[in-house]
Design a protein around this motif. Structure first.
Motif, PDB file in Angstrom:
ATOM      1  N   GLY A 346       0.779  -1.233   0.000  1.00 52.39           N
ATOM      2  CA  GLY A 346       0.000   0.000   0.000  1.00 52.39           C
ATOM      3  C   GLY A 346       0.806   1.276   0.000  1.00 52.39           C
ATOM      4  N   TYR A 347       2.065   1.242  -0.431  1.00 51.61           N
ATOM      5  CA  TYR A 347       2.912   2.433  -0.440  1.00 51.61           C
ATOM      6  C   TYR A 347       3.345   2.762  -1.862  1.00 51.61           C
ATOM      7  CZ  TYR A 347       3.115   1.589   4.568  1.00 51.61           C
ATOM      8  OH  TYR A 347       2.774   1.380   5.888  1.00 51.61           O
ATOM      9  N   HIS A 348       3.524   4.052  -2.152  1.00 47.86           N
ATOM     10  CA  HIS A 348       3.932   4.495  -3.479  1.00 47.86           C
ATOM     11  C   HIS A 348       5.431   4.244  -3.653  1.00 47.86           C
ATOM     12  CE1 HIS A 348       0.019   6.218  -3.776  1.00 47.86           C
ATOM     13  NE2 HIS A 348       0.252   7.162  -2.877  1.00 47.86           N
ATOM     14  N   LYS A 429       5.861  -4.842   7.476  1.00 46.22           N
ATOM     15  CA  LYS A 429       4.665  -4.010   7.613  1.00 46.22           C
ATOM     16  C   LYS A 429       4.735  -3.157   8.881  1.00 46.22           C
ATOM     17  CE  LYS A 429       0.596  -5.558   6.761  1.00 46.22           C
ATOM     18  NZ  LYS A 429      -0.639  -6.372   6.783  1.00 46.22           N
ATOM     19  N   GLU A 430       5.228  -3.726   9.954  1.00 46.77           N
ATOM     20  CA  GLU A 430       5.336  -2.978  11.211  1.00 46.77           C
ATOM     21  C   GLU A 430       6.325  -1.832  11.082  1.00 46.77           C
ATOM     22  OE1 GLU A 430       6.458  -3.781  15.927  1.00 46.77           O
ATOM     23  OE2 GLU A 430       6.382  -5.442  14.492  1.00 46.77           O
ATOM     24  N   ARG A 431       7.438  -2.069  10.408  1.00 43.51           N
ATOM     25  CA  ARG A 431       8.418  -0.993  10.206  1.00 43.51           C
ATOM     26  C   ARG A 431       7.817   0.143   9.393  1.00 43.51           C
ATOM     27  NH1 ARG A 431      13.686  -4.594   8.428  1.00 43.51           N
ATOM     28  NH2 ARG A 431      14.081  -5.542  10.484  1.00 43.51           N
ATOM     29  N   LEU A 432       7.103  -0.197   8.342  1.00 41.48           N
ATOM     30  CA  LEU A 432       6.514   0.832   7.496  1.00 41.48           C
ATOM     31  C   LEU A 432       5.437   1.607   8.246  1.00 41.48           C
ATOM     32  CD1 LEU A 432       6.294  -1.229   4.189  1.00 41.48           C
ATOM     33  CD2 LEU A 432       7.687   0.813   4.549  1.00 41.48           C
ATOM     34  N   ALA A 433       4.647   0.913   9.051  1.00 42.76           N
ATOM     35  CA  ALA A 433       3.577   1.577   9.782  1.00 42.76           C
ATOM     36  C   ALA A 433       4.126   2.545  10.830  1.00 42.76           C
ATOM     37  CB  ALA A 433       2.678   0.536  10.440  1.00 42.76           C
ATOM     38  N   ASP A 436       7.611   6.861  10.824  1.00 44.62           N
ATOM     39  CA  ASP A 436       7.860   8.217  11.317  1.00 44.62           C
ATOM     40  C   ASP A 436       8.496   8.198  12.709  1.00 44.62           C
ATOM     41  OD1 ASP A 436       6.836   9.271   9.005  1.00 44.62           O
ATOM     42  OD2 ASP A 436       4.813   9.538   9.803  1.00 44.62           O
ATOM     43  N   SER A 437       7.964   7.373  13.594  1.00 42.42           N
ATOM     44  CA  SER A 437       8.525   7.316  14.942  1.00 42.42           C
ATOM     45  C   SER A 437       9.920   6.708  14.948  1.00 42.42           C
ATOM     46  CB  SER A 437       7.599   6.510  15.862  1.00 42.42           C
ATOM     47  OG  SER A 437       7.457   5.178  15.394  1.00 42.42           O
ATOM     48  N   LEU A 438      10.156   5.717  14.085  1.00 41.32           N
ATOM     49  CA  LEU A 438      11.493   5.117  14.009  1.00 41.32           C
ATOM     50  C   LEU A 438      12.517   6.103  13.485  1.00 41.32           C
ATOM     51  CD1 LEU A 438      10.615   1.557  12.628  1.00 41.32           C
ATOM     52  CD2 LEU A 438      11.376   2.132  14.942  1.00 41.32           C
ATOM     53  N   LEU A 439      12.104   6.921  12.511  1.00 38.56           N
ATOM     54  CA  LEU A 439      13.034   7.902  11.949  1.00 38.56           C
ATOM     55  C   LEU A 439      13.279   9.059  12.914  1.00 38.56           C
ATOM     56  CD1 LEU A 439      11.802   8.035   8.251  1.00 38.56           C
ATOM     57  CD2 LEU A 439      13.891   6.994   9.117  1.00 38.56           C
ATOM     58  N   ALA A 440      12.310   9.335  13.778  1.00 39.46           N
ATOM     59  CA  ALA A 440      12.485  10.409  14.756  1.00 39.46           C
ATOM     60  C   ALA A 440      13.328   9.973  15.942  1.00 39.46           C
ATOM     61  CB  ALA A 440      11.119  10.898  15.244  1.00 39.46           C
ATOM     62  N   TYR A 441      13.483   8.662  16.102  1.00 38.82           N
ATOM     63  CA  TYR A 441      14.253   8.151  17.237  1.00 38.82           C
ATOM     64  C   TYR A 441      15.742   8.419  17.033  1.00 38.82           C
ATOM     65  CZ  TYR A 441      16.048   4.895  20.725  1.00 38.82           C
ATOM     66  OH  TYR A 441      16.702   4.333  21.790  1.00 38.82           O
TER      67      TYR A 441
END
Length: 641
Positions: A346-348, A429-433, A436-441
């Motif tokens: 479901g991602y572009h 799927k969990e990483r993609l969902a 944003d929080s993973l990248l902000a960490y």
């Protein structure tokens, strides 16, 4: 400097011809079949000559150096691609600076091709049969003639010359057929016809093709632009391949959904001709067909054991280029299967179609007036060396164009996104969902300036309690703890906030000596340098935090906290001690946590300093700890008997 590096590298690679032949199962000390696609004779006619580091065919007269030979084996038409391939085989990926030099250098020189024209001019002559009525015949020594019933033919040697692409392929594509034929085969051409000019048109028709159907050689360019490739519409081919998609379960095994297969018109060709091998045998694949546009498609070999996996036909276009019209997150992948995997979730996603297309992609988005800050590019290339080099170039280009981007290793520990989809779809799927929080960490680095840490090392230190804003732990029996704390309060050097239950506070108060001057040192029976912070049994850590916050909010921060945890179970004691360590750092407050002896080896890991305390027969406190250098330290604090 770069010119010298290129020449040295080129000469080194040319000397690797014997090793290259061995890699392809050929003996450089013996004859082997000629790989020339136009040479249909499969006899052992080619030999390696160590004097010029080339291979020569004694039958068709062609010669190849290592770069041209790689062009035949790997279907690479331009010299840059051939050089890069040989460099990759023997030295690894080509440095970016050398790639740029090659492109600039060869764009202004004669373009190279691996056609049937030999490398050198002094090769064995070829022969042609030509009619006697042709004009401007090239004289040849000792022509040989033979006659048939209807005509006489001359057989004469023709000197073969090396033509550049400018000589062979004039710029005017609409030129006369004879002009092209003369350019390729010389002024006399390769023709069949009667010697006396009396033959009627139509006789020997198999040997006299119509001028409109004469073969026109296609030019080979150093850099093939889209305009130079015919815009052939493959829509009918796509339709047939899509109808045959049910013949394979390849997409299901790779985790690609049926919806994505329909949306991108994926197809299957069980008889795709991928070219010829080194012996001239036809390569036939059972292939997945991935359209990128009406005029271009990518073919992927479905054989998992084959290392030869990809072909691209038609005018190049990025797979799912329309994803650039979307806003928000757009993932950039290296291969089409990775992009299809993200689209399945479901991602572009848009695919570069290879690491070498980074500059083309940057040019594409730089010319798009709609490209703005509403998009964020997530770079998800393979984790091998070429992929990482391409990712660095891509980040630099996006940075220069002031476009938001993030570079991700989305597929770890797998080699690409499609493998992660097949083997661990839930984690992907969990990483993609939660992207944003993973990248902000972010991890906390070491502080640049750390004040010197203060330790309890003498009996006087217990009285002054001039310590760091950290957690200290005292492990001892509860009765011993009460006597120690009562002695600290009696010293009246430091203000104490005692965190404990009301009953613990009352037991402690019974051990504190009453001051001599009640008028000055007490107020309503309460010692001015010691106060209670009452704890509940449900959440003692939050009670301590609330009390400390209230004191500091009221401007009172000149005190040391002593938290009595001796009445708590071990698990609650450890949990509270861990939180107190965090509070001490955040509030810049010294906290002494008093624990039972059985908690010593656990709380020591949470505190700046841990002290094990016992009471000797004289009523003195025996302190066992480590000094700031990690050495064993023992000292006494005299009792208050």
């Amino acid at each position: 400097m770069i010119e010298q590096e290129f020449e040295q590298t080129k000469n080194f690679l040319k000397r690797q011809m014997p090793a290259y032949l061995k890699k392809h199962g050929l003996n450089p000390d013996a004859s082997f079949p000629c790989p020339n696609p136009e040479h249909r004779d499969h006899s052992l006619s080619m030999i390696y000559d160590p004097r010029d580091l080339c291979v020569h065919c004694r039958s068709c007269g062609i010669s190849y150096d290592i770069f041209a030979l790689a062009g035949i084996h790997y279907r690479l038409q331009d010299y840059v691609a051939q050089f890069c391939k040989v460099h990759e085989l023997f030295l690894g990926p080509v440095p970016y600076s050398l790639q740029e030099y090659l492109k600039k250098k060869l764009s202004s020189t004669v373009q190279r091709t691996f056609s049937t024209h030999p490398i050198e001019d002094n090769l064995s002559p070829r022969f042609e049969i030509e009619g006697g009525d042709r004009q401007n015949m090239t004289s040849s020594p000792s022509p040989k003639s033979f006659q048939t019933q209807n005509a006489t033919f001359d057989l004469r040697p023709v000197q073969t010359t090396l033509h550049t692409s400018q000589d062979v392929f004039p710029a005017n594509d609409g030129q006369n057929v004879n002009t092209v034929q003369d350019a390729v085969f010389g002024p006399s051409g390769l023709s069949f016809g009667p010697n006396n000019g009396s033959m009627r048109r139509g006789m020997f028709s198999p040997f006299s093709p119509d001028p409109d159907s004469v073969y026109r050689p296609k030019p080979r360019y150093e850099h093939i632009d889209d305009e130079q490739i015919p815009a052939y519409d493959f829509s009918d081919y796509y339709q047939k391949c899509h109808a045959a998609l049910g013949k394979t379960d390849y997409l299901r095994l790779r985790g690609i959904s049926n919806d994505v297969a329909e949306r991108f018109n994926l197809g299957y060709d069980d008889n795709f001709v991928a070219g010829a091998d080194q012996y001239g045998s036809q390569l036939v694949w059972q292939a997945l067909v991935i359209p990128t546009s009406k005029t271009c498609y990518t073919v992927r070999n479905t054989d998992p054991l084959s290392k030869d996996r990809f072909r691209k036909n038609g005018r190049f276009q990025f797979f799912n280029q329309k994803a650039l019209n979307k806003t928000g997150a757009i993932f950039i992948t290296e291969g089409e299967m990775d992009a299809l995997s993200l689209e399945t979730l479901g991602y572009h996603a848009i695919s570069l179609g290879g690491c070498g297309n980074v500059h083309a992609f940057l040019d594409l988005i730089s010319n798009d007036p709609e490209m703005n800050q509403s998009r964020t590019f997530y770079i998800c290339l393979d984790e091998d060396t070429p992929g990482q080099d391409a990712a660095r170039e891509l980040t630099q280009g996006l940075y220069q164009q002031r476009l938001p981007y993030k570079r991700l290793n989305l597929c770890f520990p797998y080699k690409d996104i499609n493998e992660a989809l097949m083997k661990d779809k839930a984690t992907l799927k969990e990483r993609l969902a939660s992207l944003d929080s993973l990248l902000a960490y972010s991890l906390t680095p070491l502080p640049r300036e750390v004040p010197p840490q203060k330790f309890l090392q003498t009996s006087e230190d217990f009285s002054h309690l001039k310590l760091s804003a950290a957690l200290y732990t005292l492990c001892l029996r509860p009765q011993t703890a009460r006597r120690l704390i009562a002695g600290i309060i009696d010293d009246q050097v430091r203000n104490i906030v005692y965190a404990g239950t009301v009953s613990q506070w009352n037991y402690l108060a019974s051990l504190v000596k009453h001051p001599q001057d009640s008028a000055n040192d007490t107020q309503n029976g309460v010692w001015l340098n010691a106060k209670l912070l009452a704890l509940s049994s449900e959440n003692p850590a939050e009670d301590i935090l609330k009390g400390l916050t209230a004191c500091k909010l009221q401007g009172d921060d000149n005190f040391t906290v002593i938290a009595d945890l001796t009445a708590m179970p071990l698990d609650l004691c450890l949990n509270t001690a861990a939180k107190l360590g965090k509070f001490a750092s955040e509030l810049r407050q010294t906290i002494l946590a008093v624990c039972n002896l059985d908690a010593s080896r656990y709380v020591e890991a949470l505190a700046l300093q841990n002290i094990d305390i016992t009471l000797n027969s004289n009523g003195d406190f025996c302190c066992d700890t480590l000094d700031p250098y990690g050495k064993q330290l023992n000292f006494l604090r005299f009792g208050n008997n």
